[in-house]
Design a protein around this motif. Structure first.
Motif, PDB file in Angstrom:
ATOM      1  N   ILE A 298       0.855  -1.141   0.116  1.00  0.00           N
ATOM      2  CA  ILE A 298       0.127  -0.067  -0.047  1.00  0.00           C
ATOM      3  C   ILE A 298       1.032   1.218   0.093  1.00  0.00           C
ATOM      4  CG2 ILE A 298      -1.862   1.315   1.456  1.00  0.00           C
ATOM      5  CD1 ILE A 298      -2.977  -1.489   2.160  1.00  0.00           C
ATOM      6  N   GLU A 299       1.888   1.377   0.926  1.00  0.00           N
ATOM      7  CA  GLU A 299       2.904   2.406   0.740  1.00  0.00           C
ATOM      8  C   GLU A 299       3.460   2.699  -0.750  1.00  0.00           C
ATOM      9  OE1 GLU A 299       6.561   4.459   0.677  1.00  0.00           O
ATOM     10  OE2 GLU A 299       6.437   2.329   0.337  1.00  0.00           O
ATOM     11  N   LYS A 300       3.829   1.511  -1.397  1.00  0.00           N
ATOM     12  CA  LYS A 300       4.401   1.377  -2.722  1.00  0.00           C
ATOM     13  C   LYS A 300       3.319   2.312  -3.718  1.00  0.00           C
ATOM     14  CE  LYS A 300       5.303  -1.225  -6.830  1.00  0.00           C
ATOM     15  NZ  LYS A 300       5.243  -2.728  -7.346  1.00  0.00           N
ATOM     16  N   ILE A 301       1.973   1.703  -3.575  1.00  0.00           N
ATOM     17  CA  ILE A 301       1.019   2.385  -4.419  1.00  0.00           C
ATOM     18  C   ILE A 301       0.966   3.721  -4.165  1.00  0.00           C
ATOM     19  CG2 ILE A 301      -1.783   2.415  -4.700  1.00  0.00           C
ATOM     20  CD1 ILE A 301      -1.534  -0.613  -3.876  1.00  0.00           C
ATOM     21  N   GLY A 302       1.019   4.210  -2.972  1.00  0.00           N
ATOM     22  CA  GLY A 302       1.104   5.719  -2.440  1.00  0.00           C
ATOM     23  C   GLY A 302       2.190   6.547  -3.349  1.00  0.00           C
ATOM     24  N   ARG A 303       3.405   5.841  -3.061  1.00  0.00           N
ATOM     25  CA  ARG A 303       4.349   6.336  -3.942  1.00  0.00           C
ATOM     26  C   ARG A 303       4.413   6.557  -5.496  1.00  0.00           C
ATOM     27  NH1 ARG A 303       8.515   3.486  -3.962  1.00  0.00           N
ATOM     28  NH2 ARG A 303       7.815   1.623  -2.599  1.00  0.00           N
ATOM     29  N   MET A 304       3.702   5.261  -6.033  1.00  0.00           N
ATOM     30  CA  MET A 304       3.592   5.267  -7.375  1.00  0.00           C
ATOM     31  C   MET A 304       2.727   6.367  -7.944  1.00  0.00           C
ATOM     32  SD  MET A 304       5.860   3.041  -8.552  1.00  0.00           S
ATOM     33  CE  MET A 304       6.863   3.901  -7.667  1.00  0.00           C
ATOM     34  N   MET A 305       1.608   6.329  -7.023  1.00  0.00           N
ATOM     35  CA  MET A 305       0.550   7.714  -7.310  1.00  0.00           C
ATOM     36  C   MET A 305       1.252   9.096  -7.354  1.00  0.00           C
ATOM     37  SD  MET A 305      -2.358   6.087  -7.911  1.00  0.00           S
ATOM     38  CE  MET A 305      -1.248   4.569  -8.556  1.00  0.00           C
ATOM     39  N   ALA A 306       2.113   9.215  -6.268  1.00  0.00           N
ATOM     40  CA  ALA A 306       3.053  10.452  -6.344  1.00  0.00           C
ATOM     41  C   ALA A 306       3.592  10.684  -7.503  1.00  0.00           C
ATOM     42  CB  ALA A 306       3.386  10.403  -4.984  1.00  0.00           C
ATOM     43  N   ASP A 307       4.412   9.708  -7.958  1.00  0.00           N
ATOM     44  CA  ASP A 307       5.350   9.735  -9.099  1.00  0.00           C
ATOM     45  C   ASP A 307       4.552  10.085 -10.309  1.00  0.00           C
ATOM     46  OD1 ASP A 307       7.449   9.148  -7.451  1.00  0.00           O
ATOM     47  OD2 ASP A 307       7.586   7.208  -8.120  1.00  0.00           O
ATOM     48  N   ALA A 308       3.294   9.473 -10.459  1.00  0.00           N
ATOM     49  CA  ALA A 308       2.477   9.791 -11.658  1.00  0.00           C
ATOM     50  C   ALA A 308       1.822  11.115 -11.545  1.00  0.00           C
ATOM     51  CB  ALA A 308       1.564   8.805 -11.596  1.00  0.00           C
TER      52      ALA A 308
END
Length: 320
Positions: A298-308
């Motif tokens: 879930i933490e990774k998903i949050g980082r990827m949303m920020a990167d996008a």
């Protein structure tokens, strides 16, 4: 959307999610809000329901029926309601199709019966009979789902062509074949039919390449989160603006890593978590045997949303 002519499946068709409460009951209020979020994205041509993204494998027939009713109430005729027909029973498939037609759906998305994984590709008369039951019960246009080769549920090209020729209601395939060579061959041969059939890609991990090969639409669970970026990518590719398309694809890529890393069956669980992170869902419950992603994922998903570049203030409105 005009109701004077049958819907032509093409363009961007996000596949919606199905929200559940903590006790695994359908959260109808959250579902309606999700549909309205997707409907707000300019440029989509329809919304697909009762598909993989909606965890259709875990929905009862009554819940699938109710989803059609609720979806039509929310979408009305603004965009098409594309209803999944997902069952191992050809008799039930006909009933689901007839119900969708009665309640005002605009198009069917027909899944292969899961039982056919045991060698159904060797008995093409099985899927022919399945489609016959559906088309006898309903005259709506059909998107035929072409599954990945490893699933053992994909149709050999000769069978796919034969089905499209036999059933003129098939107006498009949702292609997830997973092989670029066969993907391009299908696109070309389906376009060359006397009654051409469109290819709508669901190769969400390589959309830009699929569109470059000639796919005429996108039908993807990732559209539940990034429908606006998919519309922007589709329009750039239609305009042959590769520079713009490449820039948009760079923004999509982090979401690919968020949603489509192994195991693939968790992809829609991850999309729900993304919408919680982005403030578009309050909870992210999935029905067993699907399981909630781990805290680290879930933490990774949050980082990827920020990167996008996706935030609570611009989700569904993040496209250039």
């Amino acid at each position: 959307m005009s109701k004077t002519e049958p819907y032509t499946p093409q363009g961007v068709i996000p596949a919606c999610l199905m929200p559940f409460d903590a006790d695994f009951k359908v959260n109808e209020a959250a579902y309606r809000a999700h549909l309205q979020d997707l409907l707000s994205v300019k440029g989509i041509t329809g919304i697909a329901i009762n598909g993989h993204a909606a965890e259709v494998h875990a929905l009862t027939i009554e819940e699938q029926h109710r989803a059609v009713v609720v979806t039509k109430e929310e979408l009305q005729d603004k965009v098409a309601t594309v209803t999944g027909i997902h069952t191992d029973s050809s008799l039930e498939a006909g009933k689901l199709a007839a119900y969708a037609r009665k309640e005002g759906a605009d198009c069917l998305l027909v899944f292969p019966p899961n039982f056919m994984t045991l060698g159904g590709h060797m008995r093409p008369e099985m899927i022919t009979q399945h489609l016959q039951r559906i088309t006898d019960a309903c005259d709506l246009p059909i998107i035929l789902f072409q599954f990945p080769i490893p699933s053992n549920l994909s149709y050999p090209l000769s069978t796919l062509i034969s089905l499209c020729e036999r059933f003129p209601q098939i107006r498009a395939i949702k292609d997830m074949i997973g092989d670029g060579n066969q993907h391009e061959q299908q696109i070309r041969e389906l376009k060359a039919l006397d009654n051409p059939v469109k290819t709508i890609t669901t190769h969400s991990a390589w959309l830009i390449g699929s569109l470059a090969l000639g796919a005429e639409g996108i039908l993807s669970g990732a559209g539940s989160v990034i429908a606006d970026l998919q519309v922007a990518l589709f329009r750039a590719m239609q305009a042959n603006d590769l520079a713009a398309a490449s820039a948009i694809n760079d923004r999509i890529y982090p979401t690919v890593r968020a949603f489509y890393d192994a195991p693939l069956l968790d992809m829609h669980n991850r999309m729900k978590e993304a919408l919680v992170i982005l403030g578009k869902m309050n909870e992210a419950h999935v029905r067993p045997p699907l399981m909630k992603p781990t805290p680290s994922e879930i933490e990774k998903i949050g980082r990827m949303m920020a990167d996008a570049g996706l935030t609570a203030s611009n989700v569904y409105r993040n496209a250039p």
